[in-house]
Design a protein around this motif. Structure first.
Motif, PDB file in Angstrom:
ATOM      1  N   PRO A  67      54.510 -59.363  18.252  1.00  0.00           N
ATOM      2  CA  PRO A  67      54.170 -59.521  16.835  1.00  0.00           C
ATOM      3  C   PRO A  67      53.186 -58.476  16.329  1.00  0.00           C
ATOM      4  O   PRO A  67      53.269 -58.033  15.182  1.00  0.00           O
ATOM      5  CB  PRO A  67      53.577 -60.934  16.767  1.00  0.00           C
ATOM      6  CG  PRO A  67      53.095 -61.216  18.149  1.00  0.00           C
ATOM      7  CD  PRO A  67      54.040 -60.501  19.059  1.00  0.00           C
ATOM      8  N   LEU A  81      55.018 -55.089  16.023  1.00  0.00           N
ATOM      9  CA  LEU A  81      55.983 -55.185  14.930  1.00  0.00           C
ATOM     10  C   LEU A  81      55.308 -54.987  13.565  1.00  0.00           C
ATOM     11  O   LEU A  81      55.924 -54.476  12.633  1.00  0.00           O
ATOM     12  CB  LEU A  81      56.685 -56.546  14.973  1.00  0.00           C
ATOM     13  CG  LEU A  81      58.016 -56.664  14.234  1.00  0.00           C
ATOM     14  CD1 LEU A  81      59.042 -55.706  14.808  1.00  0.00           C
ATOM     15  CD2 LEU A  81      58.545 -58.086  14.316  1.00  0.00           C
ATOM     16  N   LEU A  82      54.043 -55.370  13.459  1.00  0.00           N
ATOM     17  CA  LEU A  82      53.324 -55.211  12.197  1.00  0.00           C
ATOM     18  C   LEU A  82      53.151 -53.747  11.803  1.00  0.00           C
ATOM     19  O   LEU A  82      53.141 -53.414  10.623  1.00  0.00           O
ATOM     20  CB  LEU A  82      51.945 -55.875  12.291  1.00  0.00           C
ATOM     21  CG  LEU A  82      51.910 -57.409  12.313  1.00  0.00           C
ATOM     22  CD1 LEU A  82      50.504 -57.896  12.632  1.00  0.00           C
ATOM     23  CD2 LEU A  82      52.383 -57.971  10.974  1.00  0.00           C
ATOM     24  N   PRO A 129      57.635 -51.221  13.920  1.00  0.00           N
ATOM     25  CA  PRO A 129      58.798 -52.051  14.277  1.00  0.00           C
ATOM     26  C   PRO A 129      59.860 -51.315  15.090  1.00  0.00           C
ATOM     27  O   PRO A 129      60.572 -51.936  15.875  1.00  0.00           O
ATOM     28  CB  PRO A 129      59.348 -52.499  12.915  1.00  0.00           C
ATOM     29  CG  PRO A 129      58.743 -51.582  11.910  1.00  0.00           C
ATOM     30  CD  PRO A 129      57.431 -51.157  12.464  1.00  0.00           C
ATOM     31  N   MET A 181      66.307 -56.418   9.704  1.00  0.00           N
ATOM     32  CA  MET A 181      64.953 -56.446  10.244  1.00  0.00           C
ATOM     33  C   MET A 181      64.182 -57.683   9.790  1.00  0.00           C
ATOM     34  O   MET A 181      63.420 -58.275  10.563  1.00  0.00           O
ATOM     35  CB  MET A 181      64.196 -55.180   9.819  1.00  0.00           C
ATOM     36  CG  MET A 181      62.753 -55.128  10.324  1.00  0.00           C
ATOM     37  SD  MET A 181      62.571 -55.354  12.121  1.00  0.00           S
ATOM     38  CE  MET A 181      63.335 -53.862  12.720  1.00  0.00           C
ATOM     39  N   GLU A 239      62.359 -60.255  12.306  1.00  0.00           N
ATOM     40  CA  GLU A 239      60.933 -60.568  12.262  1.00  0.00           C
ATOM     41  C   GLU A 239      60.711 -62.079  12.294  1.00  0.00           C
ATOM     42  O   GLU A 239      59.808 -62.574  12.981  1.00  0.00           O
ATOM     43  CB  GLU A 239      60.300 -59.961  11.007  1.00  0.00           C
ATOM     44  CG  GLU A 239      60.162 -58.455  11.072  1.00  0.00           C
ATOM     45  CD  GLU A 239      59.506 -57.873   9.836  1.00  0.00           C
ATOM     46  OE1 GLU A 239      59.230 -58.658   8.883  1.00  0.00           O
ATOM     47  OE2 GLU A 239      59.262 -56.662   9.800  1.00  0.00           O
ATOM     48  N   ALA A 280      58.851 -64.061  15.321  1.00  0.00           N
ATOM     49  CA  ALA A 280      57.725 -64.956  15.046  1.00  0.00           C
ATOM     50  C   ALA A 280      57.995 -66.350  15.610  1.00  0.00           C
ATOM     51  O   ALA A 280      57.102 -66.980  16.206  1.00  0.00           O
ATOM     52  CB  ALA A 280      57.472 -65.032  13.541  1.00  0.00           C
ATOM     53  N   ALA A 326      63.182 -59.487  21.450  1.00  0.00           N
ATOM     54  CA  ALA A 326      61.749 -59.239  21.300  1.00  0.00           C
ATOM     55  C   ALA A 326      61.024 -58.920  22.594  1.00  0.00           C
ATOM     56  O   ALA A 326      59.806 -58.782  22.586  1.00  0.00           O
ATOM     57  CB  ALA A 326      61.095 -60.466  20.651  1.00  0.00           C
ATOM     58  N   LEU A 370      53.487 -62.430  10.472  1.00  0.00           N
ATOM     59  CA  LEU A 370      54.855 -61.916  10.306  1.00  0.00           C
ATOM     60  C   LEU A 370      55.654 -62.785   9.349  1.00  0.00           C
ATOM     61  O   LEU A 370      56.402 -62.277   8.503  1.00  0.00           O
ATOM     62  CB  LEU A 370      55.561 -61.867  11.654  1.00  0.00           C
ATOM     63  CG  LEU A 370      55.366 -60.650  12.545  1.00  0.00           C
ATOM     64  CD1 LEU A 370      56.152 -60.831  13.841  1.00  0.00           C
ATOM     65  CD2 LEU A 370      55.797 -59.375  11.848  1.00  0.00           C
ATOM     66  N   SER A 429      54.434 -62.169   5.770  1.00  0.00           N
ATOM     67  CA  SER A 429      54.506 -60.795   5.215  1.00  0.00           C
ATOM     68  C   SER A 429      55.819 -60.561   4.465  1.00  0.00           C
ATOM     69  O   SER A 429      56.792 -61.260   4.631  1.00  0.00           O
ATOM     70  CB  SER A 429      54.369 -59.791   6.344  1.00  0.00           C
ATOM     71  OG  SER A 429      55.440 -59.899   7.257  1.00  0.00           O
TER      72      SER A 429
END
Length: 252
Positions: free
Chosen positions: A50, A53-54, A57, A111, A115, A119, A156, A249, A252
């Motif tokens: 996570p 990925l922020l 990505p 995407m 995400e 998460a 992931a 995530l 966002s």
């Protein structure tokens, strides 16, 4: 020769679209993940996915699969006498179709969907670790855990929670050895599957390897401090960080 190598490095860096700040962020997250995994036995990808990925990505899941493999090699070397392939063989069988399904999801899902999936996987991992549910360990449950691990690992690089859910009742050294052996083999399976569908370009592999010094520092600090730090405190702090990043995530 040197000029050609330098030119390739510059091209790979340009393709990665990473700024120096983002590179340092990813390296720091990987170091933290290695530290957590070395001190608690589990959690590198749960911490890393996570947070990386922020900011980057494009690096997920390949960079985590690469270092999941390397860290597993280090752990297996330490706990090789505790590894019992009979404990994980059926889970590895289930890992094969799960990995294929996970790679397919990675190819077709946008995407934003990925995400949300990542998460959810992270929050599942946090719940599994917190509540330590007891499930029967047999061929069917091991196959199912391996299947879920394959999906989670391909999407992931977080293939650990389903296996940990079944095996957490083992003595700690045996748990660490078996988990590391499972992750070592399954990381190769995941990386090969991702490469087969073009998800491991050379530039991504090269940039991933550039984080090796930071990963080794995180692993070394974990090895040095593991006997001195309370495992529950470290686990609680890492789970809080993971949950916060996963919720970030989702929002966002």
């Amino acid at each position: 020769m040197i000029e050609a190598a330098w030119s390739c490095l510059l091209q790979w860096w340009a393709l990665s679209e990473l700024t120096l700040g983002t590179w340092l962020w990813v390296g720091g997250v990987l170091a933290l993940g290695c530290f957590v995994q070395r001190t608690t036995g589990f959690g590198m990808a749960v911490v890393g996915a996570p947070l990386i990925l922020l900011k980057a990505p494009a690096m997920v899941p390949v960079v985590l699969v690469v270092y999941g493999f390397l860290v597993s090699c280090l752990v297996v070397r330490r706990y090789r006498r505790e590894v019992a392939m009979g404990d994980i063989s059926m889970a590895l069988v289930g890992k094969v179709p799960g990995t294929l399904l996970g790679v397919w999801l990675l190819l077709i899902a946008p995407m934003a969907t990925l995400e949300v999936m990542i998460a959810a996987i992270v929050l599942f991992a946090v719940l599994v670790t917190l509540f330590k549910l007891r499930l029967p360990v047999n061929r069917s449950s091991l196959f199912g855990a391996g299947f879920l691990s394959g999906i989670f690992g391909a999407v992931a690089a977080i293939g650990g929670p389903p296996i940990v859910l079944l095996m957490h009742g083992m003595p700690m050294d045996r748990l660490r050895g078996n988990l590391a052996a499972f992750f070592l083999i399954s990381s190769l399976m995941t990386l090969a599957s991702l490469a087969a569908v073009g998800k491991v370009p050379l530039w991504l592999l090269a940039v991933s390897l550039s984080f090796l010094p930071m990963v080794l520092v995180g692993h070394g600090l974990g090895a040095a401090l593991a006997p001195r730090l309370p495992r529950r405190l470290l686990q609680g702090a890492s789970l809080t960080l993971c949950a916060a990043a996963a919720i970030g995530l989702l929002l966002s």
